[in-house]
Motif scaffolding. Structure first.
Motif, short mmCIF file in Angstrom:
data_model
loop_
_atom_site.label_atom_id
_atom_site.label_comp_id
_atom_site.label_asym_id
_atom_site.label_seq_id
_atom_site.Cartn_x
_atom_site.Cartn_y
_atom_site.Cartn_z
N UNK A 293 0.85 -1.19 0.00
CA UNK A 293 0.00 0.00 0.00
C UNK A 293 0.89 1.24 0.00
N UNK A 294 0.81 2.01 -1.06
CA UNK A 294 1.57 3.26 -1.14
C UNK A 294 0.98 4.30 -0.21
N UNK A 295 1.84 5.04 0.49
CA UNK A 295 1.35 6.12 1.36
C UNK A 295 0.61 7.18 0.56
N UNK A 296 0.92 7.30 -0.73
CA UNK A 296 0.33 8.36 -1.55
C UNK A 296 -1.15 8.17 -1.81
N UNK A 297 -1.64 6.92 -1.69
CA UNK A 297 -3.06 6.67 -1.99
C UNK A 297 -3.93 6.71 -0.74
N UNK B 296 -7.14 0.67 8.47
CA UNK B 296 -6.35 -0.54 8.69
C UNK B 296 -5.18 -0.61 7.70
N UNK B 297 -5.39 -0.14 6.49
CA UNK B 297 -4.31 -0.16 5.50
C UNK B 297 -3.20 0.83 5.86
N UNK B 298 -3.58 1.90 6.54
CA UNK B 298 -2.59 2.89 6.96
C UNK B 298 -1.60 2.30 7.97
N UNK C 189 -0.15 -0.54 7.66
CA UNK C 189 0.75 -1.48 6.98
C UNK C 189 2.08 -0.83 6.64
N UNK C 190 3.06 -1.66 6.38
CA UNK C 190 4.38 -1.21 5.92
C UNK C 190 4.33 -1.09 4.41
N UNK C 191 4.66 0.08 3.83
CA UNK C 191 4.56 0.23 2.37
C UNK C 191 5.47 -0.72 1.60
N UNK C 192 6.48 -1.28 2.26
CA UNK C 192 7.40 -2.20 1.58
C UNK C 192 6.96 -3.66 1.70
N UNK C 193 5.91 -3.91 2.48
CA UNK C 193 5.47 -5.28 2.73
C UNK C 193 4.02 -5.45 2.29
N UNK C 194 3.72 -6.44 1.46
CA UNK C 194 2.33 -6.63 1.04
C UNK C 194 1.40 -6.87 2.22
N UNK C 195 0.23 -6.26 2.16
CA UNK C 195 -0.79 -6.46 3.18
C UNK C 195 -1.84 -7.42 2.63
N UNK C 196 -2.49 -8.15 3.52
CA UNK C 196 -3.49 -9.13 3.10
C UNK C 196 -4.79 -8.91 3.84
N UNK C 197 -5.89 -8.78 3.08
CA UNK C 197 -7.23 -8.70 3.66
C UNK C 197 -8.02 -9.89 3.11
N UNK C 198 -8.17 -10.94 3.91
CA UNK C 198 -8.86 -12.14 3.43
C UNK C 198 -10.35 -12.13 3.71
N UNK D 71 -9.30 -1.40 -5.23
CA UNK D 71 -9.01 -0.78 -6.51
C UNK D 71 -8.29 0.55 -6.32
N UNK D 72 -8.78 1.37 -5.38
CA UNK D 72 -8.14 2.66 -5.12
C UNK D 72 -6.74 2.49 -4.54
N UNK D 73 -6.54 1.42 -3.74
CA UNK D 73 -5.24 1.18 -3.12
C UNK D 73 -4.31 0.36 -4.02
N UNK D 74 -4.81 -0.04 -5.19
CA UNK D 74 -4.03 -0.81 -6.17
C UNK D 74 -3.62 -2.17 -5.63
#
Length: 287
Positions: free
Chosen positions: A145-149, A230-232, A234-243, A257-260
């Motif tokens: 998750x990029x901080x920019x989004x 919750x996405x905020x 996360x570490x931008x260098x590590x993939x986050x998972x929402x199952x 979609x917005x968070x890519x």
């Protein structure tokens, strides 16, 4: 099931679930790994909790005094929940799985609704369907998750034990039954965030690496804001998972979609006399 059975049960589920993950994971994902030591500790804590609250719903199968299978289940108000179900590979094909599922299902007698997360194991899926459960495909949202989004999220705060009544109320509105005593354990294992404002109400348990492990809200707008918060984490260098996102929760796909984030199918939500809850993301064990 007794407390002394738990180490053997943990070993069986660790091996069984890992084999299913290896057989079904997406090639674009990291290779699946067996349950970590931290995951083992969490599993044992959840299982001790289930034995304390619902001993009548927890069963093992033994052969020559050795545990070779298990099924654990809960009753929450008028909801029956299957939490864990596995048979050791060397004991499969002998009808033990059917007997364990029947024992756990009997514990739910009188419940109006039933729900659990099902893996992609084909034999188990056929067994659940024969038992009268509807199978709803689930999705997992995955990626960095990029901080920019990340948007600014108003009205979301840290939750406390004083919010349990609000959480139970939201549970009843979305899934038809409160989590009750499960909230105490969830709060120990995850960070609780809450929205309680005129614009919406909701709560979410956020995992250590970011992303939600359980979420309930009274509107799609409130659910989206909790998921963004919750996405905020996360570490931008590590993939986050929402199952465990069902098709009834398209609001979560809007956030992905917005968070890519990637959108992939994985596992099923099994329900009986219940539509897939929304806006809602269930916990893996307590749903």
């Amino acid at each position: 099931m007794q407390v002394d059975d738990l180490p053997a049960c943990e070993s069986i589920t660790r091996a069984a679930y890992f084999e299913v993950d290896r057989a079904t994971f997406q090639r674009s994902w990291p290779d699946p790994e067996p349950r970590s030591e931290a995951g083992r500790t969490d599993w044992l804590a959840k299982s001790r909790h289930k034995l304390a609250t619902d001993p009548g719903g927890c069963w093992v199968a033994e052969e020559d005094g050795v545990v070779v299978g298990l099924a654990t289940s809960l009753r929450r108000e008028l909801m029956w929940i299957l939490c864990s179900f596995a048979v050791a590979p060397e004991a499969q094909g002998r009808g033990l799985g059917t007997l364990l599922l029947e024992a756990a299902t009997r514990y739910g007698a009188g419940c109006l609704r039933g729900m659990f997360v099902a893996s992609q194991d084909q034999g188990a899926l056929h067994r659940y369907r024969k038992a009268g459960f509807d199978l709803h495909p689930q999705m997992v949202l995955w990626g960095p998750v990029s901080r920019q989004v990340l948007p600014v999220v108003p009205h979301v705060r840290e939750g406390t034990a004083a919010d349990r009544e609000l959480c139970d109320s939201l549970d009843r509105r979305t899934r038809g039954a409160a989590h009750g005593a499960d909230h105490a354990l969830l709060a120990e294992q995850f960070r609780l965030i809450v929205m309680d404002h005129s614009t919406g109400q909701g709560y979410a348990y956020v995992s250590r690496s970011g992303g939600v492990q359980c979420l309930a809200a009274d509107s799609r707008k409130a659910a989206r804001e909790l998921l963004w918060e919750s996405l905020a984490a996360s570490d931008p260098a590590t993939p986050v998972e929402i199952p465990r996102v069902t098709s009834a929760n398209q609001w979560a796909l809007d956030v992905a979609t917005a968070a890519r984030l990637g959108i992939h199918t994985r596992n099923f939500l099994a329900t009986r006399h219940l539509k897939p809850p929304a806006p809602y993301i269930p916990h893996s064990t307590f749903l």
